[in-house]
Design a protein around this motif. Structure first.
Motif, short mmCIF file in Angstrom:
data_model
loop_
_atom_site.label_atom_id
_atom_site.label_comp_id
_atom_site.label_asym_id
_atom_site.label_seq_id
_atom_site.Cartn_x
_atom_site.Cartn_y
_atom_site.Cartn_z
N ILE A 300 0.86 -1.18 0.00
CA ILE A 300 0.00 0.00 0.00
C ILE A 300 0.89 1.23 0.00
CG2 ILE A 300 -1.96 -1.09 1.19
CD1 ILE A 300 -0.92 0.41 3.76
N GLU A 301 0.33 2.37 -0.40
CA GLU A 301 1.09 3.61 -0.38
C GLU A 301 0.35 4.63 0.47
OE1 GLU A 301 3.38 5.74 -3.82
OE2 GLU A 301 1.40 6.67 -3.67
N ILE A 302 1.11 5.28 1.36
CA ILE A 302 0.56 6.40 2.14
C ILE A 302 1.18 7.66 1.56
CG2 ILE A 302 0.47 7.48 4.43
CD1 ILE A 302 -1.02 4.83 4.30
N SER A 303 0.37 8.66 1.24
CA SER A 303 0.93 9.86 0.63
C SER A 303 0.18 11.09 1.08
CB SER A 303 0.89 9.75 -0.89
OG SER A 303 -0.44 9.58 -1.31
N SER A 304 0.85 12.24 0.92
CA SER A 304 0.14 13.50 1.11
C SER A 304 0.85 14.55 0.29
CB SER A 304 0.05 13.88 2.58
OG SER A 304 1.21 14.53 2.97
N ASN A 305 0.14 15.62 0.00
CA ASN A 305 0.60 16.58 -0.98
C ASN A 305 0.10 17.95 -0.55
OD1 ASN A 305 1.28 18.01 -3.20
ND2 ASN A 305 0.11 16.78 -4.67
N SER A 306 1.03 18.87 -0.38
CA SER A 306 0.65 20.20 0.05
C SER A 306 1.33 21.16 -0.90
CB SER A 306 1.15 20.36 1.49
OG SER A 306 1.20 21.69 1.85
N PRO A 307 0.58 21.71 -1.90
CA PRO A 307 1.21 22.41 -3.02
C PRO A 307 2.29 23.41 -2.60
CG PRO A 307 -1.15 22.31 -3.32
CD PRO A 307 -0.89 21.73 -1.97
N GLU A 308 2.10 24.13 -1.50
CA GLU A 308 3.05 25.17 -1.12
C GLU A 308 4.32 24.60 -0.49
OE1 GLU A 308 1.67 28.80 0.24
OE2 GLU A 308 0.70 28.64 -1.72
N VAL A 309 4.20 23.43 0.13
CA VAL A 309 5.31 22.93 0.95
C VAL A 309 6.04 21.76 0.29
CG1 VAL A 309 5.93 22.13 3.25
CG2 VAL A 309 3.90 23.55 2.96
N GLY A 310 5.26 20.86 -0.32
CA GLY A 310 5.89 19.70 -0.94
C GLY A 310 4.98 18.49 -0.83
N LYS A 311 5.57 17.30 -1.05
CA LYS A 311 4.76 16.09 -0.97
C LYS A 311 5.58 14.96 -0.38
CE LYS A 311 5.82 14.67 -5.64
NZ LYS A 311 5.38 14.11 -6.91
N VAL A 312 4.91 13.90 0.04
CA VAL A 312 5.62 12.74 0.57
C VAL A 312 4.87 11.47 0.16
CG1 VAL A 312 4.45 13.11 2.78
CG2 VAL A 312 6.40 11.57 2.70
N GLU A 313 5.65 10.43 -0.13
CA GLU A 313 5.07 9.13 -0.48
C GLU A 313 5.83 8.05 0.28
OE1 GLU A 313 6.12 9.32 -4.50
OE2 GLU A 313 4.55 10.80 -4.94
N GLU A 314 5.12 7.03 0.70
CA GLU A 314 5.81 5.93 1.36
C GLU A 314 5.06 4.64 1.10
OE1 GLU A 314 7.14 6.76 5.26
OE2 GLU A 314 7.45 4.67 5.78
N GLN A 315 5.80 3.59 0.68
CA GLN A 315 5.15 2.31 0.44
C GLN A 315 5.37 1.37 1.61
OE1 GLN A 315 6.23 0.92 -3.45
NE2 GLN A 315 5.43 2.79 -4.40
N ILE A 316 4.34 0.61 1.92
CA ILE A 316 4.44 -0.34 3.04
C ILE A 316 4.03 -1.72 2.54
CG2 ILE A 316 3.57 -0.89 5.35
CD1 ILE A 316 2.75 2.00 5.65
N GLN A 317 4.84 -2.70 2.90
CA GLN A 317 4.52 -4.10 2.61
C GLN A 317 3.44 -4.53 3.61
OE1 GLN A 317 6.36 -5.34 0.11
NE2 GLN A 317 5.14 -7.23 0.09
N VAL A 318 2.35 -5.15 3.15
CA VAL A 318 1.31 -5.60 4.08
C VAL A 318 1.31 -7.13 4.15
CG1 VAL A 318 -0.09 -3.54 3.67
CG2 VAL A 318 -0.54 -5.62 2.34
N SER A 319 0.71 -7.70 5.19
CA SER A 319 0.68 -9.17 5.32
C SER A 319 -0.33 -9.76 4.35
CB SER A 319 0.27 -9.60 6.73
OG SER A 319 0.81 -8.75 7.68
N SER A 320 -1.45 -9.06 4.14
CA SER A 320 -2.37 -9.53 3.11
C SER A 320 -3.23 -8.38 2.62
CB SER A 320 -3.23 -10.69 3.64
OG SER A 320 -4.44 -10.19 4.14
N LEU A 321 -3.63 -8.49 1.35
CA LEU A 321 -4.42 -7.44 0.71
C LEU A 321 -5.40 -8.18 -0.18
CD1 LEU A 321 -5.11 -4.68 -0.42
CD2 LEU A 321 -2.93 -4.62 -1.60
N VAL A 322 -6.69 -8.18 0.21
CA VAL A 322 -7.69 -8.98 -0.48
C VAL A 322 -8.84 -8.09 -0.92
CG1 VAL A 322 -9.28 -10.94 -0.23
CG2 VAL A 322 -7.11 -10.92 1.05
N GLY A 323 -9.31 -8.26 -2.17
CA GLY A 323 -10.51 -7.55 -2.60
C GLY A 323 -10.21 -6.46 -3.61
N GLU A 324 -11.14 -5.50 -3.70
CA GLU A 324 -11.07 -4.48 -4.73
C GLU A 324 -9.91 -3.50 -4.53
OE1 GLU A 324 -14.79 -2.41 -4.86
OE2 GLU A 324 -15.96 -4.23 -5.25
N GLU A 325 -9.43 -2.90 -5.63
CA GLU A 325 -8.47 -1.79 -5.55
C GLU A 325 -9.12 -0.60 -4.88
OE1 GLU A 325 -6.90 -0.48 -9.23
OE2 GLU A 325 -6.07 -2.46 -9.73
#
Lengths: 378, 378
Positions: A300-325
């Motif tokens: 999964i990816e956690i992200s945030s974006n603040s046009p004036e300041v910048g942005k950040v993205e981080e990916q995390i490995q999960v134990s399981s991910l089932v179902g719809e996107e």
């Protein structure tokens, strides 16, 4: 009134009752602490009208004499001043003597204080509670229950009943629920010897927070007595009374979705830290909203974006991910509060689409359940 | 600019320079921290225009590589945000890369931040100080000198020069004086290698308080450079600049009485504690004034009386009491500050009557001298 007492024990007792005393009270006598001394021991009482705390110090404990009573009696002393004086006395022996007109003399070593006390008969009486509806919870469990729910109460007075936590006894379970209408925290506990009668009260969040501060982390039993207007928590030497909130608590059970489209199992601590980092930028101008996106390969990816300041993205490995996107946005603060309540265990997050509330619970059971409403961002 | 750095060392450096950054600045670029990276190491600079702090992190220290520089350069990043990001990064390896338009990428583990930086050429330059008038004080002694004087500076802006501490180099001594015109603190230190030229500066109290926070308690040498407008304190890896206060500092030497009528020698800690207790009542309605009375048999009495609340009396045995009888009233706070500066040793208090300033000093010498003006109460 005349007696000697060990300063350290008096100070312990004062520490507890001071938690109920507020400098903002409109009732002058409640700026004071009531002291009642009998042949058996001393009672200290502090109150802000909503919360009342009473502690008891026996004359003798485990063969050690704590108080030497020459003449029983009662007095009310200005709380803040009295507490500071006791804290700063030079020796562990303190001598009290109350003469006419509530003149109170406090002596210790070569210090000699003369305080003007107040008439203890003007101090409000404690409510008398019938103890029929009594049950018992260990102190450490009670502290956990409070910690896992009270953060979710509403801080707004627009619906006063939501500033409290709803405690229900039902089918042999205690169910505690708090919600501010954007998120909800629910804790279920199966307890022995619960009253068979169904009962339901709303305890002010502030009272539970204060109660939590005087509970210890051991399994010491706490007796709980619930009536229509008051709840009482009793430990060995402390009585903690709180008024209850009036009004009907909303039925929250139908808020919790019954089926889910996306299930994610992830380490709670990793997710908490990633959201904490993303929140650094989210806080700046977007009401602290972060985005959660499902990716390929159990990521999964956690992200945030603040046009004036910048942005950040981080990916995390999960134990399981089932179902719809899924792409969903929510308050970083609410998510961090929820993850802290579940406290570092692996968690299951169950979604029903980007616009529907989602739940977070431990992988083991749903004793602690947290629900959050997403934020519409696009 | 492109480099890798150890997060822990970056954080230590940031901790120091953050002390100079104020959120209240009116100069936008000073809300940022300037980062300069060369082949030799990294410089961090923070400033609020009055105080400027610069720290240096070398590329390599004790055989350990701290920074790996691929391409030198400079950037200014918003201080509070940058500090919090570094604090929360998931690993100890941090990668920086600045591309066009001051776009700054910070990566650590799977976290990927993109910040919008500011042009470092707009950041104010450091003053250049000639190092002719330089001398050295061990860090722990410098901390003591600050602690023993800075509390007595004026907090009122009505005479700005009194908000600073007067540092004078004269006859091989450094003499530091602070006064708010109700009390005075003076510290004399004999130092080796002082500049032979007489010099005199007024250092803002706030600067000294901040400097004190970044000094360690060891004997590490601190080089001090005084010029007309700036003072610089240099340690191994930190440069601390402060502007000086303008205006003539008053001549305080004639305030100190030359003969005395009552001399009292007493344990500083016992006196401090008794005054602290008396101050509990004095605070309530009499501007925190306590009374000091000489008694028979080498005894003094500390008392205070607050008609609405009560009164307190305490007698203290003194080591010696010589001269005229005395009843004198003074601010409990000023007396406690003075006794804390002398720090628990036996003290000599010398009076010249109830209406005249009195001094407090250690029994050993007058390196630390405190002076207090009494309060007229009857």
């Amino acid at each position: 009134m005349k007696f000697d007492i060990m300063r350290d024990r008096l100070l312990d007792g004062l520490n507890d009752v001071m938690k109920a005393v507020s400098s903002k009270t409109t009732i002058p006598i409640l700026t004071g602490i009531k002291i009642d001394v009998s042949e058996e021991g001393m009672r200290l009482t502090g109150s802000d009208a909503d919360i009342t705390i009473q502690t008891y110090i026996p004359v003798e404990e485990n063969g050690e004499q704590l108080i030497n009573v020459e003449k029983p009696g009662s007095i009310v002393l200005q709380a803040k001043m009295f507490n500071e004086i006791v804290r700063k006395l030079p020796t562990n022996d303190v001598e009290f003597e109350v003469s006419e007109k509530f003149q109170t003399r406090i002596r210790s070593g070569k210090s000699d204080f003369h305080l003007i006390g107040l008439d203890s008969t003007e101090y409000p009486l404690l409510p008398e509670l019938s103890e029929d509806n009594q049950f018992t919870v260990p102190a450490d469990l009670l502290k956990s229950i409070i910690r896992e729910t009270v953060f979710a109460v509403s801080t707004s007075e627009s619906r006063p009943v939501l500033t409290g936590v709803h405690w229900q006894i039902k089918d042999g379970e205690l169910v505690c629920v708090a919600t501010d209408s954007h998120r909800l925290a629910r804790r279920k506990v199966t307890l022995e010897h619960l009253p068979s009668e169904q009962s339901s009260v709303v305890v002010p969040g502030k009272s539970l927070t204060e109660l939590s501060k005087i509970l210890n982390d051991a399994t010491t039993p706490v007796d709980i007595v619930m009536t229509n207007q008051q709840v009482l928590f009793k430990t060995n030497d402390v009585l903690f009374f709180s008024r209850l909130l009036e009004g009907n608590y909303p039925d929250t059970s139908r808020l919790i979705p019954e089926e889910y489209k996306t299930d994610v199992t992830v380490n709670g601590r990793s997710l908490l830290q990633a959201i904490d980092r993303a929140s650094l930028l989210a806080r700046e101008d977007r009401n602290n909203v972060v985005r959660f996106t499902t990716m390929q390969d159990d990521t999964i990816e956690i992200s945030s974006n603040s046009p004036e300041v910048g942005k950040v993205e981080e990916q995390i490995q999960v134990s399981s991910l089932v179902g719809e996107e899924l792409k969903i946005s929510f308050s970083a603060k609410y998510m961090m509060d929820a993850l802290k309540a579940i406290d570092g265990q692996d968690v299951v997050i169950q979604f029903t689409g980007a616009m529907r509330p989602f739940i977070i619970r431990s992988v083991h059971d749903d004793a602690i359940l947290q629900l959050i409403l997403p934020v519409r961002t696009y």
